[in-house]
Structure formats: structure tokens, C-alpha cells
Design an enzyme around this catalytic site. Structure first.
Site, PDB file in Angstrom:
ATOM      1  N   ASP A   1      15.043  -7.226  18.789  1.00  0.00           N
ATOM      2  CA  ASP A   1      15.180  -6.035  18.113  1.00  0.00           C
ATOM      3  C   ASP A   1      14.970  -4.806  19.219  1.00  0.00           C
ATOM      4  O   ASP A   1      13.893  -4.697  19.629  1.00  0.00           O
ATOM      5  CB  ASP A   1      14.559  -5.882  16.859  1.00  0.00           C
ATOM      6  CG  ASP A   1      14.915  -4.783  16.289  1.00  0.00           C
ATOM      7  OD1 ASP A   1      16.007  -3.958  16.247  1.00  0.00           O
ATOM      8  OD2 ASP A   1      14.013  -4.270  15.227  1.00  0.00           O
TER       9      ASP A   1
ATOM     10  N   ASN B   1      15.887  -1.538  18.044  1.00  0.00           N
ATOM     11  CA  ASN B   1      15.741  -0.360  17.475  1.00  0.00           C
ATOM     12  C   ASN B   1      14.562  -0.091  16.130  1.00  0.00           C
ATOM     13  O   ASN B   1      14.958   0.965  15.361  1.00  0.00           O
ATOM     14  CB  ASN B   1      17.108   0.246  16.932  1.00  0.00           C
ATOM     15  CG  ASN B   1      17.721  -0.559  16.021  1.00  0.00           C
ATOM     16  OD1 ASN B   1      17.142  -1.946  15.646  1.00  0.00           O
ATOM     17  ND2 ASN B   1      19.007  -0.352  15.434  1.00  0.00           N
TER      18      ASN B   1
ATOM     19  N   ASP C   1      14.705  -1.832  13.422  1.00  0.00           N
ATOM     20  CA  ASP C   1      15.210  -2.067  12.004  1.00  0.00           C
ATOM     21  C   ASP C   1      14.835  -3.585  11.693  1.00  0.00           C
ATOM     22  O   ASP C   1      15.211  -4.008  10.513  1.00  0.00           O
ATOM     23  CB  ASP C   1      16.584  -1.869  11.920  1.00  0.00           C
ATOM     24  CG  ASP C   1      17.679  -2.580  12.632  1.00  0.00           C
ATOM     25  OD1 ASP C   1      17.131  -3.472  13.519  1.00  0.00           O
ATOM     26  OD2 ASP C   1      18.812  -2.508  12.564  1.00  0.00           O
TER      27      ASP C   1
ATOM     28  N   ASP D   1      19.557  -7.190  18.188  1.00  0.00           N
ATOM     29  CA  ASP D   1      20.814  -6.572  18.471  1.00  0.00           C
ATOM     30  C   ASP D   1      21.179  -6.669  19.834  1.00  0.00           C
ATOM     31  O   ASP D   1      20.605  -7.252  20.493  1.00  0.00           O
ATOM     32  CB  ASP D   1      20.570  -5.038  17.851  1.00  0.00           C
ATOM     33  CG  ASP D   1      19.340  -4.623  18.332  1.00  0.00           C
ATOM     34  OD1 ASP D   1      19.023  -4.662  19.572  1.00  0.00           O
ATOM     35  OD2 ASP D   1      18.693  -3.889  17.549  1.00  0.00           O
TER      36      ASP D   1
ATOM     37  N   ASP E   1      31.177 -16.461  19.152  1.00  0.00           N
ATOM     38  CA  ASP E   1      31.554 -17.502  18.223  1.00  0.00           C
ATOM     39  C   ASP E   1      32.821 -17.124  17.328  1.00  0.00           C
ATOM     40  O   ASP E   1      32.986 -15.893  16.758  1.00  0.00           O
ATOM     41  CB  ASP E   1      30.460 -17.508  17.062  1.00  0.00           C
ATOM     42  CG  ASP E   1      30.089 -18.879  16.782  1.00  0.00           C
ATOM     43  OD1 ASP E   1      30.940 -19.400  16.243  1.00  0.00           O
ATOM     44  OD2 ASP E   1      28.841 -19.168  16.561  1.00  0.00           O
TER      45      ASP E   1
ATOM     46  N   ASP F   1      33.727 -22.471  15.645  1.00  0.00           N
ATOM     47  CA  ASP F   1      33.009 -22.924  14.216  1.00  0.00           C
ATOM     48  C   ASP F   1      34.065 -23.669  13.621  1.00  0.00           C
ATOM     49  O   ASP F   1      35.237 -23.493  13.325  1.00  0.00           O
ATOM     50  CB  ASP F   1      32.583 -21.619  13.683  1.00  0.00           C
ATOM     51  CG  ASP F   1      31.885 -21.898  12.485  1.00  0.00           C
ATOM     52  OD1 ASP F   1      30.574 -22.382  12.685  1.00  0.00           O
ATOM     53  OD2 ASP F   1      32.209 -21.785  11.267  1.00  0.00           O
TER      54      ASP F   1
ATOM     55  N   GLU G   1      33.320 -27.061  17.505  1.00  0.00           N
ATOM     56  CA  GLU G   1      32.396 -27.578  16.531  1.00  0.00           C
ATOM     57  C   GLU G   1      33.082 -28.503  15.735  1.00  0.00           C
ATOM     58  O   GLU G   1      33.922 -28.341  14.826  1.00  0.00           O
ATOM     59  CB  GLU G   1      31.564 -26.777  15.639  1.00  0.00           C
ATOM     60  CG  GLU G   1      30.424 -27.324  14.715  1.00  0.00           C
ATOM     61  CD  GLU G   1      29.911 -26.503  13.754  1.00  0.00           C
ATOM     62  OE1 GLU G   1      28.812 -26.615  13.345  1.00  0.00           O
ATOM     63  OE2 GLU G   1      30.956 -25.701  13.132  1.00  0.00           O
TER      64      GLU G   1
ATOM     65  N   HIS H   1      21.251 -23.323  15.335  1.00  0.00           N
ATOM     66  CA  HIS H   1      20.795 -22.563  14.277  1.00  0.00           C
ATOM     67  C   HIS H   1      20.857 -23.265  12.965  1.00  0.00           C
ATOM     68  O   HIS H   1      20.752 -22.870  11.852  1.00  0.00           O
ATOM     69  CB  HIS H   1      21.416 -20.972  14.169  1.00  0.00           C
ATOM     70  CG  HIS H   1      23.007 -21.626  13.966  1.00  0.00           C
ATOM     71  ND1 HIS H   1      23.734 -22.070  15.075  1.00  0.00           N
ATOM     72  CD2 HIS H   1      24.031 -21.220  12.880  1.00  0.00           C
ATOM     73  CE1 HIS H   1      24.979 -22.230  14.593  1.00  0.00           C
ATOM     74  NE2 HIS H   1      25.112 -22.037  13.279  1.00  0.00           N
ATOM     75  N   ASP H   2      21.444 -24.605  12.999  1.00  0.00           N
ATOM     76  CA  ASP H   2      21.685 -25.556  11.705  1.00  0.00           C
ATOM     77  C   ASP H   2      20.626 -26.799  11.657  1.00  0.00           C
ATOM     78  O   ASP H   2      20.952 -27.341  10.856  1.00  0.00           O
ATOM     79  CB  ASP H   2      22.991 -26.031  11.619  1.00  0.00           C
ATOM     80  CG  ASP H   2      24.241 -25.090  11.743  1.00  0.00           C
ATOM     81  OD1 ASP H   2      23.715 -23.871  11.234  1.00  0.00           O
ATOM     82  OD2 ASP H   2      25.303 -25.053  11.990  1.00  0.00           O
TER      83      ASP H   2
END
Ligand code: BGC
Ligand code: MG
Length: 547
Positions: free
Chosen positions: A21, A23, A25, A29, A98, A201, A258, A328-329
Site C-alpha cells: 500500500d 497511500n 488507505d 495499489d 487477469d 480466469d 485457468e 489466491h485460492d
């Protein structure tokens, strides 16, 4: 065998929300990613896949796109993406995005218009079907559980739309040539923008077989949960070849699909010489998890081996697979393959190595290079993904206790790999100066990039060596043949690449002595390897690459 730049690449997946990150938040990013390009170059990476950064309501964390043409504000802007691409180029890193085109978000303007009038032009972009007031058009179960149909138009309506994933992700109607044209033009705009390709995907689901009505499943919820009516259905090849012809084939780009449940035949169709894509993820072993398996650890590893060898020994030399052990899965690799009591430097590096030298393109998932762990939660409310929530509720519904359902979630949740990257030991692991969107694993004071870079014996320095080895012998690893070895030796996963490189992986907590003539050790997670002229004694969880 045809040579291509991407066949020699080493990939890295970025889950942008949790990478860096810039910034404050609390959300990773594009500027954050750009600030870490030197880090990626020094690691040895030359191909980066960024999970979706397009505008999205984030129901499925970006896999629900509401505008393909723009970047979500929380990640930055198109200009910032341009800068990222240019800076990456200076470091010889290619960037792929993606491509999520099985479905859109329900907030996409196409779907909003379709909802207003399902008979309209945009209605034909999606899949609307009539059922009855009380029953959907058929009893398909969605991939994320529950009926794959959502009713529209009030309680007395008989009209439904199809969503294989969450109901906020309506499936696109690929039978409509106009929709396909929209997608191809969008793809070409991004390739013209300067990206180097796509990870594609859920692409094996774009063709549906609508001959199917209802099947009697003899189960309480009445839903049919095999994928056969919406995975890799006959005719999908026409869509995929058309997409390739109209888009990818006009560029020197890399695409990786995928695909759920591939066989040797589908692997070749998708990633072979005239394949729909450059490459395809080989998930043959990725659904396996020792924590939730009924097998003993020994059986588990034998099963893993059988699956891998079946693919590696049988794919033709033009078919290029992509190998991952984390994404990420999935959970972290050693958490899936190794019993808890044996989690250590050796097992962590072993589970990063065993597939790294197989035939295909290796990808590392962010944080894998420092051996990040699952973050076991204390309460179900600490998870952030609707899919977790849904699976948990389904388990309760079929009579599992809260503890059983929660333990299962903790062992299998795809959210374990989504915690922010542990850059250093300062507050929030150096990921953000603000409040992180998803809790940082508290073990960041022990596991983090900065400390590991200073430690010659760390997981990250092992990974750097591993990548160097793959590059040094790139010709053999990218193009050489594969031969499985010692198939009958329990707990050993070994293979030969080309004419002279051997990769031995001892998946047991015990020493084992096997045949082998070491001329030169190229890589090992132990500093010494005991061997005689014709025999090698592998230490517990030792991985060894030698000539
Ligand atoms: C992605 C998932 C996503 C799903 C729906 C996939 O297979 O990897 O994260 O939820 O597609 O887009
Ligand atoms: Mg931010």
C-alpha cells in the site's frame, strides 16, 4: 520444440490488495507494486501476473468486474499502470493482467441494462431462462454452492439468470457473437495499451450445455454438483480459437488459462502446439490438502506423485504447463502438504522446489518466497470472503458441528494466502501506514522479507538460489525432457531433466538412502549432502538438484 520467451520465464503472482500500500488507505495499489519492482527483479522474476485491478464492487475481490475499461480507484489509475509497465520493462519484467470474462459484476452497465429489460440487446449478453415461479430452470449447483440461478422480477416471476459463482457475478452469454466481439475488442485495447498478456480466469466454463434439465440427485437440497454441463463442454474450442485468432495471436503475448479438471487431452488442447492459450495451469495436485484428507501422510505423497507423474510423463513436448503450489485460492503450500509438527525451513523449501524444475513455467505466489504461513483465525467473523461464509454455512446445514465447520474452514480457506505481505517487523509488517483491509498475520515479527534478506540461510535466499539455478540451466528446464524416477520408493518424488540433471525430493521426516551418482550438487536445502559413489542419503525433507 518451439522456443518462446515465456517458456523460459519465471512468474510471480501479485494479489494487489495485499501486496503493498502506498497511500495509507490499507489497500495495496499500483504505486505500491511499482515501488517493489526492484525487489522482484532481485528475486529473479521476469513475469508478473496481477490479479484483477479493474473497477469492481469487490464482492469477489475484483473477480467481479463492473468496468473492463478502467482501473479501480483503490488501485490507482491507467496512468499509474502505464508507469508500472514502463518501469517493469526497464527491469526486464513483463506484466500480465487477469481476464475475467466468464462473468461480469452485476453492477456492470451491460447487466444493469439487461435487468431493466431482459428481452433487450443487453439481455442477450447474459443467460436468462424461464423456470417456474417456485423452481429455477434446472437444478445446477453453482461452483460457490447453492443454486446457480437467481430469480429476477419479483416473487411471482418465473425468470432467472445464471451465475456459476456468486449471484453478483452473472455469467456472460458466449453464444452471442456481439458479446464476443465486445470482449475481443476490449482484450485488444489492453494489449495495445502495453500489457504482455493475460491470466484467463475460469475460462473452461464459458460454454454451457443446455440440453440438461433436471437430474434426480437423491439429496436433500436437490442440487446437481458435477461440473459436466458447464465445464469444457463440446464446442468451447470454437469460442477459444476465435478469441485467439481475433486477439492474442496478433501479439507476442503470453496467455495462461485457468481450467477446472484438466486431463492430458485437455492440457494439450488448451496449451499444446495449436492450443487456445500459450499455457495452462496444471492443477492436478492442487486440490490436495493433508489436513483434510483421509489418507495417511505416506499415501498422500504417493497420490501426489502419481498425479504429477501421470501428467509430466505423458504430455507432448509442445504442451507448456504452468506450475504453482500456491495462489489466491489455496492455502500455503507446506500447510497443505506437510503435517504441522514438521513445518520448518526444510519442509518449506521442499514444497517450493519439488515442482519448480518440472516441465513447464514456474510461478511463485506472493509471500511464498519467505514461507508465509496460514493465518488461523479464532472466529468465523475474521474471514472476509463470501465464499468462506457460504461453505461454512453449508457445512452447518448438512449437520456438521460449529467446531467441525470452523476447523475445516481454518484448514482449507482460500483466504490464508490473502493476508498482507510481511515486508518487515514494523507496524502492519510495513505493508501499510493505515489500517490494513485484512488482518496481517501476527507472525510478521518472525517471518518477514527484510530480516530474511539479511540471513543467508533464510527461505528467501534459498528461493533466490533456486531461481538462479533454473535460469542457469534454462535450456534443460525449459525444453528438456522429463523422466520420473523411483516411482516405487515411498515418500520420494524424483525425476530427471534432460540428459544429466536430477531432482530428488524426500517428503518424509526420515533419512532415506537411494541410488544416485553425484557429480555436482546444484541446489539443496541442506549445506551438506551425504553420498558415496553410487548412493545418496537424503536427510529429512531434503530437496536436492544435482548433475
Ligand atoms: C478465481 C477465483 C474467483 C473465481 C470467479 C477463479 O477461479 O481464481 O478467485 O473467485 O474464478 O471469478
Ligand atoms: Mg492504497
Amino acid at each position: 520444440m518451439t522456443k518462446k520467451w515465456w517458456k523460459e520465464s519465471i512468474g510471480y503472482q501479485i494479489y494487489p490488495k495485499s501486496f503493498m500500500d502506498s497511500n495509507g488507505d490499507g489497500i495495496g495499489d499500483l504505486v505500491g507494486i511499482t515501488s517493489k519492482l526492484d525487489y522482484l527483479r532481485d528475486l529473479g522474476i521476469d513475469l508478473v501476473w496481477i490479479s484483477p485491478i479493474f473497477k469492481s464492487p469487490q464482492v469477489d475481490h475484483g473477480y467481479d468486474v463492473s468496468d473492463y475499461e478502467d482501473i479501480d480507484e483503490m488501485y490507482g489509475s491507467k496512468e499509474q499502470l502505464k508507469t508500472l509497465i514502463n518501469e517493469a520493462k526497464k527491469r526486464n519484467i513483463k506484466i500480465i493482467l487477469d481476464l475475467v470474462v466468464n462473468h461480469t459484476s452485476d453492477k456492470h452497465h451491460w447487466f444493469q441494462k439487461a435487468l431493466k429489460n431482459p428481452e433487450s440487446e443487453y439481455g442477450k449478453y447474459y443467460i436468462f431462462r424461464r423456470g417456474t415461479k417456485d423452481t429455477p430452470p434446472n437444478n445446477w449447483r453453482g461452483i460457490f454452492n447453492g443454486s446457480a440461478w437467481e430469480k429476477v422480477g419479483g416473487k411471482d416471476s418465473d425468470l432467472y439468470y445464471l451465475h456459476l459463482f456468486t449471484k453478483e457475478q452473472p455469467d456472460l452469454n458466449w453464444e452471442n457473437p456481439k458479446l464476443r466481439r465486445e470482449i475481443y475488442d476490449m482484450v485488444n485495447r489492453w494489449l495495445d495499451f502495453g500489457i504482455d498478456g493475460f491470466r484467463v480466469d475460469a475460462i473452461s466454463h464459458i460454454k454451457k450445455d443446455f440440453t440438461y434439465k433436471n437430474i434426480d440427485v437423491g439429496r436433500a437440497d436437490g442440487l446437481y454438483d458435477k461440473f459436466d454441463y458447464y465445464n469444457n463442454c463440446a464446442g468451447i474450442e470454437d469460442f477459444l480459437q476465435e478469441m485467439k485468432r481475433e486477439t492474442f495471436s496478433k501479439y507476442d503475448c503470453f496467455t495462461v488459462g485457468e481450467v477446472s479438471f484438466s486431463t492430458i487431452k485437455t492440457l494439450a488442447e488448451y496449451a499444446g502446439v495449436n492450443g487456445h492459450f500459450s499455457s495452462l495451469f496444471d492443477f492436478c495436485h492442487n486440490q490436495m490438502n493433508t489436513n483434510t484428507s483421509d489418507m495417511t501422510q505416506e499415501e498422500f505423497i504417493e497420490n501426489l506423485k502419481t498425479k504429477i507423474f501421470e501428467v509430466q510423463n505423458n504430455i507432448d513436448s509442445e504442451t507448456t504447463l504452468t506450475h504453482i503450489t500456491e495462489n489466491h485460492d489455496l492455502c500455503r503450500n507446506y500447510e497443505r502438504f506437510i503435517p504441522k509438527e514438521d513445518h520448518n525451513f526444510y519442509s518449506k523449501t521442499l514444497t517450493g522446489t519439488f515442482n519448480f524444475f518440472m516441465r513447464g513455467i514456474p510461478f511463485i505466489y506472493q509471500g511464498q518466497e519467505i514461507g508465509m504461513s496460514n493465518y488461523v483465525k479464532k472466529d468465523i467473523s475474521e474471514f472476509a470472503d463470501p465464499v468462506t461464509e457460504r461453505k461454512y454455512s453449508e457445512m452447518l446445514a448438512v449437520g456438521k458441528s460449529e467446531k467441525e465447520a470452523f476447523d475445516f474452514t481454518n484448514f482449507t480457506s482460500r483466504e490464508h494466502t490473502r493476508t498482507p505481505i510481511q515486508w518487515n517487523s514494523s507496524k502492519n509488517a510495513g505493508f501499510t501506514t493505515g489500517e490494513p483491509w485484512f488482518a496481517v498475520n501476527p507472525n510478521y515479527t518472525e517471518i518477514n522479507v527484510e530480516d530474511q534478506l539479511k540471513d543467508a540461510n533464510s527461505v528467501i535466499n534459498y528461493y533466490k538460489n533456486m531461481i538462479k539455478v533454473r535460469r542457469k540451466y534454462s535450456e534443460v528446464f525449459s525444453y528438456g525432457h522429463f523422466k520420473s524416477l523411483f516411482e516405487d520408493v515411498k515418500g520420494l518424488l524424483a525425476y530427471k531433466r534432460g540428459d544429466e540433471i536430477y531432482v530428488y525430493n524426500n517428503f518424509t521426516p526420515n533419512e532415506m538412502t537411494v541410488k544416485g551418482d553425484i557429480n555436482k550438487v546444484i541446489l539443496s536445502n541442506y549445506s551438506n549432502t551425504s553420498h558415496t559413489k553410487h548412493e545418496i542419503t537424503l536427510k529429512p525433507y531434503q530437496t536436492l538438484v544435482f548433475k
